[in-house]
Design a protein around this motif. Structure first.
Motif: not given
Length: 153
Positions: A50-57, A59-63, A79-87
């Protein structure tokens, strides 16, 4: 799906660069915008993190699921998070003259197409900043060399 690809030649071995990229637990120490990481499981071939990324206000986490083939390749699948896909994929190749070539690609898709269009405008700059952070981390860990790293994008 928007994406970017880059190749770099660095004065470090493929094994060294593989180790650096595979050390997800330490990303928060050197990668911009990474606030926290948590490795759920890890072995020689696969990791789930899992990773939490953020910039100013913002903040999102994804797996992600990370497939490792030492010392040649690391493949990261969302695997999971705010995006539809990230590879993204990392390929490491030792060079006969020393050092190694790193080929990196990333593709992403946001669930919200408007946000995807806005983020796409900044993605190239953010991507280059991230790649530079990996190079700086390699210098910190492995020292500098008479051969300098160069971009061959």
């Amino acid at each position: 799906m928007p994406g970017i690809r880059e190749s770099r030649t660095v004065p470090y071995s493929a094994e060294q660069m593989f180790d650096l990229v595979a050390d997800v637990a330490r990303y928060k120490e050197f990668l911009p915008w990474v606030i926290a990481t948590r490795v759920r499981s890890n072995n020689e071939e696969e990791m789930v993190a899992d990773m939490v990324v953020g910039f100013k206000s913002f903040r999102e986490s994804f797996t992600s699921r990370v497939t490792k083939r030492r010392p040649d390749m690391i493949d990261v699948v969302y695997v999971d998070g705010p995006l539809r896909d990230l590879d993204n994929e990392w390929h490491f190749t030792d060079l006969p003259e020393g050092g190694s070539r790193i080929d990196f690609s990333v593709q992403f898709a946001f669930k919200n197409r408007v946000f995807e269009a806005l983020a796409g405008q900044y993605f190239d700059r953010a991507f280059r900043k991230m790649v530079n952070a990996f190079e700086e981390r390699a210098r910190d860990l492995y020292g500098s060399s008479s051969s300098s790293a160069q971009s061959v994008a």
